[in-house]
Write an enzyme that holds these catalytic residues in place. Sequence first.
Site, PDB file in Angstrom:
ATOM      1  N   ASP A  39      -1.891   4.892  -6.022  1.00  0.00           N
ATOM      2  CA  ASP A  39      -2.106   4.100  -4.838  1.00  0.00           C
ATOM      3  C   ASP A  39      -2.266   2.659  -5.424  1.00  0.00           C
ATOM      4  O   ASP A  39      -3.462   2.110  -5.754  1.00  0.00           O
ATOM      5  CB  ASP A  39      -3.475   4.709  -4.262  1.00  0.00           C
ATOM      6  CG  ASP A  39      -3.742   3.778  -3.111  1.00  0.00           C
ATOM      7  OD1 ASP A  39      -2.901   3.317  -2.651  1.00  0.00           O
ATOM      8  OD2 ASP A  39      -5.001   4.178  -2.744  1.00  0.00           O
ATOM      9  N   ASP A  66       0.971  -1.114   0.016  1.00  0.00           N
ATOM     10  CA  ASP A  66       0.048   0.018   0.143  1.00  0.00           C
ATOM     11  C   ASP A  66       0.981   1.267   0.029  1.00  0.00           C
ATOM     12  O   ASP A  66       1.651   1.579   1.010  1.00  0.00           O
ATOM     13  CB  ASP A  66      -0.882   0.044   1.284  1.00  0.00           C
ATOM     14  CG  ASP A  66      -2.153   1.008   0.965  1.00  0.00           C
ATOM     15  OD1 ASP A  66      -1.984   2.067   0.376  1.00  0.00           O
ATOM     16  OD2 ASP A  66      -3.255   0.886   1.755  1.00  0.00           O
TER      17      ASP A  66
END
Length: 339
Positions: free
Chosen positions: A265, A63
């Site tokens: 992302d 992440d």
Amino acid sequence: SWVNTVITMASKDPERLKYLSTLADQKTTAVPIAPGQQVLKIANYVVRVKLGTPGQQMFMVLDTSNDAAWVPCSGCTGCSSTTFLPNASTTLGSLDCSEAQCSQVRGFSCPATGSSACLFNQSYGGDSSLAATLVQDAITLANDVIPGFTFGCINAVSGGSIPPQGLLGLGRGPISLISQAGAMYSGVFSYCLPSFKSYYFSGSLKLGPVGQPKSIRTTPLLRNPHRPSLYYVNLTGVSVGRIKVPIPSEQLVFDPNTGAGTIIDSGTVITRFVQPVYFAIRDEFRKQVNGPISSLGAFDTCFAETNEAEAPAVTLHFEGLNLVLPMENSLIHSSSGSV
């Protein structure tokens, strides 16, 4: 004498060569990445790491928009069956509220006076939350061991979005993996994400300057003080087929004064645009497919498989880089019929 000087210089050469050889022999640290669907039945990408001593294998979600790492620990309420066992590690260390790392974690809570363990609460995925204790232990990435890595030991979770074996934060904040291992990897990383059809752990997270791809096209990563942990890019436009979609620049512009802009992302499954931008792209796509359009769950632009040949490619225009999305990134074949 001159001869003795030359002999002395020559005698020191082997050590110099040995040193230069170690520079050439530096290995690329490539941590395996897999589509989470294959391993944990989740839509994110996972990296294979080991925590503690001896190392306990965990498949953690990659992440780039999170800083802290966290894993479910034994005794966790609401966690999956695979947990990290702190008592089985000989290198586990605790952190209390006086440590600088505590205040670097979003959602930390500490008493006004006295010492206590550093606890924090975070929300994740919109509908889920976790409660954790900040600890330190060794983390092994490929063949690299990083001692004293700070991460959260999850005590309880609620909701269904918390990654079952934890999350590895690669954001820009001080407690992310990239910051904690700064001296080791010089803040440099890249990742090659495998196709969801790819074999198991065929992707890689490459850490450090050695062995990074050479022939690449680039666009600058921007910093936004409103959201300092995130990696922004300057998205300037979108094309559908050969048509540049008419999008007012203010709907895409990077603005460090407001926090507006586009982020990269790895934890979000589907690319998202603000509604007017999405509608403009969608409407141009529908026009070029030129067939009856239906909806299916969250997807509002479904069409018959027979029209697939007419489906246009989508191009994202970044500063200095045009990225044509492979059809695999634009079209999903429904499991219910030929849609």
